[in-house]
Design a protein around this motif. Structure first.
Motif, mmCIF file in Angstrom:
data_model
loop_
_atom_site.group_PDB
_atom_site.id
_atom_site.type_symbol
_atom_site.label_atom_id
_atom_site.label_comp_id
_atom_site.label_asym_id
_atom_site.label_seq_id
_atom_site.Cartn_x
_atom_site.Cartn_y
_atom_site.Cartn_z
ATOM 1 N N ILE A 1 0.850 -1.197 0.000
ATOM 2 C CA ILE A 1 0.000 0.000 0.000
ATOM 3 C C ILE A 1 0.885 1.245 0.000
ATOM 4 C CG2 ILE A 1 -1.639 1.354 1.371
ATOM 5 C CD1 ILE A 1 -2.752 -1.418 2.362
ATOM 6 N N ILE A 2 1.884 1.256 0.866
ATOM 7 C CA ILE A 2 2.786 2.408 0.939
ATOM 8 C C ILE A 2 3.578 2.549 -0.358
ATOM 9 C CG2 ILE A 2 4.796 3.355 2.137
ATOM 10 C CD1 ILE A 2 3.517 2.038 4.713
ATOM 11 N N ARG A 3 4.009 1.427 -0.933
ATOM 12 C CA ARG A 3 4.704 1.464 -2.232
ATOM 13 C C ARG A 3 3.848 2.147 -3.280
ATOM 14 N NH1 ARG A 3 4.325 -3.852 -5.473
ATOM 15 N NH2 ARG A 3 2.237 -2.995 -5.517
ATOM 16 N N ASP A 4 2.563 1.750 -3.365
ATOM 17 C CA ASP A 4 1.679 2.324 -4.368
ATOM 18 C C ASP A 4 1.438 3.814 -4.124
ATOM 19 O OD1 ASP A 4 1.599 -0.136 -5.556
ATOM 20 O OD2 ASP A 4 -0.569 -0.380 -5.403
ATOM 21 N N THR B 1 -3.842 7.365 -4.297
ATOM 22 C CA THR B 1 -4.312 8.174 -3.170
ATOM 23 C C THR B 1 -5.714 7.779 -2.728
ATOM 24 O OG1 THR B 1 -5.201 9.894 -4.631
ATOM 25 C CG2 THR B 1 -2.941 10.203 -3.809
ATOM 26 N N ARG B 2 -6.491 7.231 -3.627
ATOM 27 C CA ARG B 2 -7.878 6.904 -3.310
ATOM 28 C C ARG B 2 -8.010 5.427 -2.943
ATOM 29 N NH1 ARG B 2 -11.055 10.013 -8.153
ATOM 30 N NH2 ARG B 2 -10.119 12.040 -7.757
ATOM 31 N N TYR B 3 -8.995 5.171 -2.128
ATOM 32 C CA TYR B 3 -9.302 3.802 -1.720
ATOM 33 C C TYR B 3 -9.416 2.908 -2.952
ATOM 34 C CZ TYR B 3 -11.831 0.024 0.594
ATOM 35 O OH TYR B 3 -12.216 -1.198 1.073
ATOM 36 N N SER B 4 -10.134 3.396 -3.973
ATOM 37 C CA SER B 4 -10.347 2.600 -5.183
ATOM 38 C C SER B 4 -9.038 2.337 -5.935
ATOM 39 C CB SER B 4 -11.360 3.279 -6.107
ATOM 40 O OG SER B 4 -10.910 4.569 -6.483
ATOM 41 N N ASP B 5 -8.088 3.280 -5.880
ATOM 42 C CA ASP B 5 -6.772 3.074 -6.509
ATOM 43 C C ASP B 5 -6.076 1.866 -5.881
ATOM 44 O OD1 ASP B 5 -7.105 5.440 -7.989
ATOM 45 O OD2 ASP B 5 -5.914 6.630 -6.563
ATOM 46 N N PHE B 6 -6.022 1.868 -4.553
ATOM 47 C CA PHE B 6 -5.340 0.787 -3.840
ATOM 48 C C PHE B 6 -6.042 -0.549 -4.088
ATOM 49 C CE2 PHE B 6 -4.333 4.541 -1.161
ATOM 50 C CZ PHE B 6 -2.956 4.524 -1.309
ATOM 51 N N GLN B 7 -7.357 -0.541 -4.032
ATOM 52 C CA GLN B 7 -8.118 -1.778 -4.207
ATOM 53 C C GLN B 7 -7.905 -2.339 -5.610
ATOM 54 O OE1 GLN B 7 -10.900 -3.662 -5.434
ATOM 55 N NE2 GLN B 7 -10.218 -5.028 -3.811
ATOM 56 N N ARG B 8 -7.965 -1.488 -6.601
ATOM 57 C CA ARG B 8 -7.795 -1.918 -7.989
ATOM 58 C C ARG B 8 -6.360 -2.409 -8.243
ATOM 59 N NH1 ARG B 8 -9.232 2.451 -10.105
ATOM 60 N NH2 ARG B 8 -7.171 3.353 -10.315
ATOM 61 N N ASN B 9 -5.372 -1.675 -7.785
ATOM 62 C CA ASN B 9 -3.969 -2.028 -8.037
ATOM 63 C C ASN B 9 -3.548 -3.309 -7.336
ATOM 64 O OD1 ASN B 9 -3.796 0.349 -9.479
ATOM 65 N ND2 ASN B 9 -2.665 1.449 -7.904
ATOM 66 N N ILE C 1 -6.712 -6.282 -3.089
ATOM 67 C CA ILE C 1 -6.788 -6.567 -1.657
ATOM 68 C C ILE C 1 -8.254 -6.581 -1.208
ATOM 69 C CG2 ILE C 1 -6.450 -4.109 -1.174
ATOM 70 C CD1 ILE C 1 -4.987 -4.793 1.355
ATOM 71 N N ALA C 2 -8.582 -7.430 -0.264
ATOM 72 C CA ALA C 2 -9.939 -7.476 0.280
ATOM 73 C C ALA C 2 -10.289 -6.116 0.890
ATOM 74 C CB ALA C 2 -10.045 -8.566 1.343
ATOM 75 N N THR C 3 -11.512 -5.683 0.701
ATOM 76 C CA THR C 3 -11.912 -4.344 1.119
ATOM 77 C C THR C 3 -11.794 -4.139 2.635
ATOM 78 O OG1 THR C 3 -14.229 -5.036 1.150
ATOM 79 C CG2 THR C 3 -13.422 -3.989 -0.860
ATOM 80 N N ASN C 4 -12.125 -5.173 3.407
ATOM 81 C CA ASN C 4 -12.026 -5.028 4.859
ATOM 82 C C ASN C 4 -10.571 -4.909 5.305
ATOM 83 O OD1 ASN C 4 -11.661 -7.808 4.162
ATOM 84 N ND2 ASN C 4 -12.071 -8.391 6.285
ATOM 85 N N VAL C 5 -9.672 -5.614 4.641
ATOM 86 C CA VAL C 5 -8.252 -5.542 4.978
ATOM 87 C C VAL C 5 -7.709 -4.162 4.589
ATOM 88 C CG1 VAL C 5 -5.952 -6.494 4.493
ATOM 89 C CG2 VAL C 5 -7.912 -8.026 4.785
ATOM 90 N N LEU C 6 -8.067 -3.681 3.409
ATOM 91 C CA LEU C 6 -7.607 -2.369 2.958
ATOM 92 C C LEU C 6 -8.091 -1.276 3.897
ATOM 93 C CD1 LEU C 6 -6.214 -0.508 0.968
ATOM 94 C CD2 LEU C 6 -8.282 -0.602 -0.463
ATOM 95 N N LYS C 7 -9.356 -1.327 4.272
ATOM 96 C CA LYS C 7 -9.889 -0.318 5.199
ATOM 97 C C LYS C 7 -9.129 -0.336 6.515
ATOM 98 C CE LYS C 7 -14.072 1.232 7.594
ATOM 99 N NZ LYS C 7 -13.261 1.917 8.549
ATOM 100 N N ALA C 8 -8.867 -1.526 7.038
ATOM 101 C CA ALA C 8 -8.140 -1.635 8.309
ATOM 102 C C ALA C 8 -6.718 -1.075 8.184
ATOM 103 C CB ALA C 8 -8.101 -3.088 8.771
ATOM 104 N N ARG C 9 -6.037 -1.358 7.075
ATOM 105 C CA ARG C 9 -4.669 -0.867 6.893
ATOM 106 C C ARG C 9 -4.649 0.648 6.753
ATOM 107 N NH1 ARG C 9 -4.759 -4.569 8.792
ATOM 108 N NH2 ARG C 9 -4.168 -6.636 8.166
ATOM 109 N N LEU C 10 -5.537 1.195 5.916
ATOM 110 C CA LEU C 10 -5.569 2.652 5.737
ATOM 111 C C LEU C 10 -5.929 3.357 7.041
ATOM 112 C CD1 LEU C 10 -7.247 2.877 2.211
ATOM 113 C CD2 LEU C 10 -4.845 3.332 2.771
ATOM 114 N N ASP C 11 -6.911 2.833 7.771
ATOM 115 C CA ASP C 11 -7.270 3.417 9.072
ATOM 116 C C ASP C 11 -6.090 3.361 10.031
ATOM 117 O OD1 ASP C 11 -9.829 3.937 8.140
ATOM 118 O OD2 ASP C 11 -10.765 2.269 9.229
ATOM 119 N N GLY C 12 -5.359 2.234 10.013
ATOM 120 C CA GLY C 12 -4.188 2.096 10.877
ATOM 121 C C GLY C 12 -3.086 3.074 10.513
ATOM 122 N N PHE C 13 -2.887 3.312 9.215
ATOM 123 C CA PHE C 13 -1.872 4.278 8.783
ATOM 124 C C PHE C 13 -2.249 5.694 9.209
ATOM 125 C CE2 PHE C 13 -0.664 1.374 4.996
ATOM 126 C CZ PHE C 13 0.170 0.640 5.824
#
Length: 158
Positions: free
Chosen positions: A28-31, A38-46, A49-61
């Motif tokens: 995620i940080i690499r991207d 920068t957008r949630y959809s960018d990370f998910q598409r690239n 990653i599962a949406t719940n995992v992505l949300k948890a990682r972004l919230d944690g960051f």
């Protein structure tokens, strides 16, 4: 899966892993750093990653101060996830991991090269001694007790 904390470890590597040690975190940080995501959809598409995992990682960051959440548009309610100085400071670690992967985990030529945007020349990581300069032999690097080591954890001399 390993636990989230390494309470028994008095080590900055362990502390770093508590924040960025999950398998998707550095991708995620690499991207964000090198791919312009920068957008949630960018990370998910690239990443796929599962949406719940992505949300948890972004919230944690965001909670850790590695990213900040910025409202992209008042009308849409969408947010961007922008790296802070703390997040951008991970660039040298990612370049070093990439160089290690190019040498030890990739067949053939490097799939990605990192270049200096100002002059276009290749960027790399080095281990440097403040007195001698570049250190090429990892056997010459040793870990010693630093000033942040709790007194109760310092080994007693025999």
């Amino acid at each position: 899966m390993l636990g989230k904390t390494y309470d028994s470890q008095v080590c900055s590597i362990a502390r770093s892993l508590e924040v960025i040690g999950e398998r998707w975190s550095l991708l995620i940080i690499r991207d964000a750093l090198f791919g312009g995501a920068t957008r949630y959809s960018d990370f998910q598409r690239n990443l796929g990653i599962a949406t719940n995992v992505l949300k948890a990682r972004l919230d944690g960051f965001v909670e850790a101060g590695i990213m900040r959440r910025h409202r992209h548009s008042e009308q849409s309610g969408l947010h961007e996830y922008l790296l802070t100085d703390k997040g951008r400071a991970l660039a040298p670690a990612l370049v070093a991991l990439s160089e290690w992967g190019d040498r030890w985990a990739t067949d053939g030529e490097p799939p990605i090269l990192y270049t200096h945007s100002v002059c276009g020349n290749e960027v790399g990581q080095q281990t440097v001694c403040a007195h001698c300069g570049r250190v090429d032999d990892p056997a010459e690097i040793q870990a010693v007790i630093g000033p942040g080591m709790p007194a109760g954890r310092v080994p007693r001399e025999a």
